[in-house]
Design an enzyme around this catalytic site. Structure first.
Site, mmCIF file in Angstrom:
data_model
loop_
_atom_site.group_PDB
_atom_site.id
_atom_site.type_symbol
_atom_site.label_atom_id
_atom_site.label_comp_id
_atom_site.label_asym_id
_atom_site.label_seq_id
_atom_site.Cartn_x
_atom_site.Cartn_y
_atom_site.Cartn_z
ATOM 1 N N GLY A 75 0.848 -1.178 0.000
ATOM 2 C CA GLY A 75 0.000 0.000 0.000
ATOM 3 C C GLY A 75 0.884 1.228 0.000
ATOM 4 N N SER A 76 0.274 2.390 0.109
ATOM 5 C CA SER A 76 1.059 3.627 0.032
ATOM 6 C C SER A 76 2.073 3.730 1.162
ATOM 7 C CB SER A 76 0.123 4.837 0.053
ATOM 8 O OG SER A 76 -0.741 4.789 1.190
ATOM 9 N N HIS A 111 -8.853 -32.341 17.976
ATOM 10 C CA HIS A 111 -9.813 -31.612 17.143
ATOM 11 C C HIS A 111 -11.238 -31.967 17.580
ATOM 12 C CE1 HIS A 111 -11.330 -30.488 12.830
ATOM 13 N NE2 HIS A 111 -11.779 -29.685 13.766
ATOM 14 N N HIS A 164 0.357 -4.125 3.982
ATOM 15 C CA HIS A 164 -0.153 -2.783 4.251
ATOM 16 C C HIS A 164 -0.522 -2.703 5.737
ATOM 17 C CE1 HIS A 164 -1.470 1.118 3.304
ATOM 18 N NE2 HIS A 164 -2.743 0.868 3.053
ATOM 19 N N GLU A 180 -3.608 -10.294 0.650
ATOM 20 C CA GLU A 180 -2.638 -10.507 1.718
ATOM 21 C C GLU A 180 -2.668 -11.920 2.289
ATOM 22 O OE1 GLU A 180 -3.656 -6.112 1.565
ATOM 23 O OE2 GLU A 180 -4.763 -8.006 1.471
ATOM 24 N N GLU A 201 3.878 1.515 2.412
ATOM 25 C CA GLU A 201 5.010 0.602 2.244
ATOM 26 C C GLU A 201 5.981 1.042 1.152
ATOM 27 O OE1 GLU A 201 2.331 -0.548 4.654
ATOM 28 O OE2 GLU A 201 1.666 -0.606 2.570
ATOM 29 N N GLY A 261 -5.663 -25.587 9.941
ATOM 30 C CA GLY A 261 -6.939 -25.803 9.262
ATOM 31 C C GLY A 261 -7.507 -24.560 8.627
#
Length: 526
Positions: free
Chosen positions: A25-26, A280, A70, A47, A28, A400
């Site tokens: 993004g800006s 689980h 970002h 992302e 970065e 998972g």
């Protein structure tokens, strides 16, 4: 005077973190400016996909990898994928741009409010430099924390810091080294060797950390040395033992009572490189059978501390494994063939059974293929038909979290270009990381994606039967055509419906990505 950016780039280059997975993004852009020629930037279109690719890359290379995200929104998009990286213990170094310092307190647009708390508790360490002069040290800490703890870390950096000129003290970071060593004391090793040597009927339970550490072959040597029935710990993200070996007893089920039942008759259970245990389905019962003693060896202090039973030794499992090989008597017997044959695959009625697909993979793909698997409803079929005899042959979402398969396959293929890579992904899972296809096409990553299309969230329907909630909405996903989607992203694709065509497609040579969609019969994990 060097800038914070220049010192950061040099530090990363010295540490070998020259592949950056990102979606900028800006905030970065100032960090990414003037990247030296040794760096490679791998762009992902979401992302979550970025982190999934980095997770696969870190697991394939065994090294930390830099991720550039970002601020708050972009970092938030990455958190689902980050859950898998946490439990695969992948050393991801996540960096995110922050607003300029004068605007942070006002919470200007794109401020990362309470940045160090945003990724908690997923990030094992999170920080934000106190000032521009602290940027190099903070970046070094993020890298070292990831290496030492084997966990993702997160660093938020105000973007006006990168152009700040720093004094000579900042360059001291460049020469830092931080090393990790967990060698058990002599008396601890003596006690463990004595326990194993005295056991009447010992069993091994091996975890994915062994494969991550390159101990696959040594684990086989120990099992054969002790002539010990060997399980893989439940919910494995890596395979630490050949699944067709004569001593292999399967992947332990993920319920308390069912694990206890599986281990019945063993007086000692030695768990190497795994938590005790990653349950689980809630199946209550005794943790262990009567008369069974459990000893866990792990370098993960957190896993040792939270286990509900047994003894734990926090140490490098590799050191312990070698000590047991050297200091315990061999129980090996003449047992004939080391590996057992696969059964005939089950056949589908109007569609291919997943076992037929996996048997075809086994027959057509090289023996050292790395498989990235995200098809939960076909677990049983997978273990019946595959024959995996090499380390780094199996990667699975460690927590998972859906969306791992396609991106991680790209990351594994980029991290290990010497190995063929096949991503085996269900149609339900594929949607979560679908934009990884663009990255595969753009960078011409040589990976084969096999999409198993059954039109449903099969594992979810299976859970519905376990919970007595079969009549619920949202478990069917008809009408998806991944071949057409893949072509839109630039990946050559085909749909197969019969076994002969599948065999032909899988044998065909390719020098880039490809996708094969296979219509399969709906199955359950067990």
């Amino acid at each position: 005077m060097p800038t914070a950016r220049r010192i950061a780039h040099e530090f990363l280059e010295r540490r070998g973190l020259t592949t950056i997975f990102g979606n900028p993004g800006s905030n970065e852009l100032p960090f990414l400016a003037d990247l030296p020629g040794a760096f490679r930037y791998v762009l992902g279109l979401h992302e979550g996909v970025v982190v999934g690719m980095a997770d696969g890359y870190a697991q394939a290379t065994g090294r930390p990898v830099l991720v550039n995200l970002h601020a708050a929104a972009g970092s938030g998009n990455a958190m689902g994928a980050l859950t898998n990286a946490v439990y695969s213990r992948s050393p991801l170094v996540l960096t995110a741009g922050q607003q300029v310092r004068p605007a942070m307190g006002m919470e200007a647009m794109l401020s990362n409010v309470d940045a160090t708390q945003l990724m908690r508790p997923l990030a094992g360490w999170a920080g934000e430099p106190s000032c521009a002069a602290d940027v190099p040290r903070s970046l070094a800490q993020a890298v070292f924390e990831a290496e030492l703890r084997r966990c993702p870390t997160y660093l938020s950096v105000p973007y006006d810091d990168w152009d700040t000129e720093l004094d000579a003290n900042a360059s001291a970071t460049l020469d830092r080294e931080v090393r990790r060593g967990l060698v058990p004391a002599a008396d601890q090793l003596d006690a463990l060797v004595e326990q194993v040597g005295a056991a009447r009927n010992p069993a091994l339970v091996l975890g994915g950390d062994l494969d991550s550490a390159g101990l696959f072959d040594r684990a086989v040597a120990l099992a054969e040395h002790l002539e010990a029935p060997t399980w893989v710990a439940p919910s494995p993200f890596r395979l630490p033992f050949p699944n067709r070996h004569r001593l292999f007893r399967g992947v332990l089920p993920a319920g308390i009572a069912s694990i206890s039942s599986a281990l019945e008759g063993h007086d000692l259970v030695l768990v190497l490189g795994a938590p005790v245990f990653r349950y689980h389905q809630y199946v209550p019962g005794r943790y262990l059978p009567e008369g069974t003693r459990l000893v866990q060896v792990t370098d993960d202090a957190g896993a040792a501390a939270r286990a509900p039973m047994g003894e734990a030794l926090v140490a490098d499992p590799g050191v312990v494994l070698e000590a047991l090989l050297a200091r315990t008597g061999s129980r090996a017997v003449e047992a004939g063939a080391r590996f057992v044959p696969n059964p005939e695959p089950l056949r589908g009625e109007d569609k291919l059974h997943p076992e037929q697909v996996f048997a075809t993979l086994r027959e057509t793909q090289p023996a050292d293929t790395s498989y990235v698997v995200e098809s939960t409803s076909t677990n049983s079929a997978w273990w019946r038909q595959m024959d995996l005899r090499h380390g780094s042959s199996y990667f699975f979402p460690a927590s998972g979290g859906l969306g791992f398969g396609l991106p991680a396959a790209v990351g594994v293929a980029m991290g290990r270009p010497d190995r063929p890579v096949v991503g085996v992904v269900g149609d339900g899972s594929a949607n979560y990381g679908i934009t990884a296809l663009w990255t595969a096409a753009h960078y011409r990553v040589p990976v084969t994606f096999v999409i198993l299309r059954n039109g449903a969230y099969g594992a979810l329907q299976w859970f519905g039967t376990l919970l007595g909630t079969e009549d619920v909405p949202g478990t069917e996903i008809p009408g998806l055509d991944f071949a057409r989607i893949a072509e839109g992203y630039g990946v050559p694709a085909t749909t197969v419906t019969d076994l002969d065509d599948l065999h032909i497609q899988l044998k065909a040579a390719t020098d880039g990505p490809r996708l094969i969609q296979v219509d399969t019969q709906l199955t359950t994990p067990e």
